[in-house]
Design an enzyme around this catalytic site. Sequence first.
Site, short mmCIF file in Angstrom:
data_model
loop_
_atom_site.label_atom_id
_atom_site.label_comp_id
_atom_site.label_asym_id
_atom_site.label_seq_id
_atom_site.Cartn_x
_atom_site.Cartn_y
_atom_site.Cartn_z
N ASP A 81 0.84 -1.19 0.00
CA ASP A 81 0.00 0.00 0.00
C ASP A 81 0.88 1.24 0.00
O ASP A 81 2.04 1.20 0.42
CB ASP A 81 -0.94 0.00 1.20
N GLU A 145 -0.20 -0.88 5.78
CA GLU A 145 0.85 -0.45 6.71
C GLU A 145 0.80 1.05 6.95
O GLU A 145 1.04 1.52 8.07
CB GLU A 145 2.22 -0.86 6.16
#
Length: 439
Positions: A81, A145
């Site tokens: 991400d 994250e």
Amino acid sequence: MNLQRAIANLSKAISYKTVTNQEFDKIDAQEFSGFLSFLRENYPLVHKKLECTTINTFSPVFRWRGKSDASAPILLTAHYDVVPVADTGWTHEPFSGHICEENISGRGTIDNKNTLIALLETAEYLLETDYTPARDIYFAFGFDEEVGGKLGASQIAEHFKNSGIKFEMVLDEGGVVTTGDSMGIHSDIAVIGLAEKGNTSIELIFDGEEGHSSMPPQNTSIGKMAAFIRDVESHPRKARLVEPVLSMLKAIAPHKKGFEGFVLRNPGLFAPVINASLGKGRQTAPMTRTTVAFTMTNSGTAPNVLPKQASCVANIRVLPGDSVESIIEWLRSFGHDFKTKPLLIEEASKCSRQDTPGYKILCKTIAEIFPEAVITPYLMVGGTDARKYEEVAENVYRFMPCRLTASDLAKMHGTNEFISKKNLENMLKFFETFIKNLN
């Protein structure tokens, strides 16, 4: 090692707009699903020969069975991400994965699709040569994250825990190879994160009198908030030396001469002097204290209306030994009246050991790929997914095998993020060497 394939695949990986969100239903599922389909298509041996489990829809976990189960497995992890991008200022479109003579550009080239691609490229290459690792190796890839890892890494760790899997070590992103300028040495330094500060965000809400701005009270809600912010920023937490920083100073000491080297070899005796020195550097100062950064404010609806409330968000990076509760008490000690709304609560991580086989293998591999670098432990001031795996691992280490300058690091969440082809090549060499060194 197939560098050209790795360059092409990282470029393609960047094209997927895997921008994360704290709310699961607000992410662009098509982009995340498309990215995982891209991995299946471009890493066929990994998906055929390794056992693959998908956690919480978007987090793939791979098990590469080794020759023996006598040793505990190793976990290598990354996240795919990315943070949002600014609308302007990019030389090349941020999700283009633009390739030029020396670099690959785009959001995620450093944080952290580079690691994911390097790991899968390494595994695919070794599988092409019929290589089997000495022990089980797991790969785990989170998808959130950047907003705390609760849906990705936390769920992966829970899966490992429920499966009774315990790792000898985890290796995640973190420290890099950089210049030793901030430490006052002429060599490059390769820093390994033994621990990381806690990442906590709290909204602070201040009440005031509402009404017409022509008749203001002595202190508006915005004024109360501003006075609080001024007091906190004017009175930083007291500096102190924690274990990873002490270890870092002792590792650097042999590269210092005379009295300076003596001071670093005995940091307990000279803590005030060392804290004062570290406190002068923007990169080193956060290693010595819990920091509070005010990152967002909100108040007011019109130029002539007194706002009933004003709020700000404090991002607190908690030093090991402090706690979120103790920091909130400290914020209240300034005497201002406010309400709190927790947005993200994470305490500092535990500190991993240096006297382990895994750490020695990690250092050996760094020395082989970056022979000019001084290897030292340190305290990570940023946050990673690594902390999520503490319950299922003996030790967790944070190192990304790239050589980055301070200006390179500044682009990590900024404009014109890029990685050099040389760095990507070093990452491939590093992970292949590390896996083989496990023998």
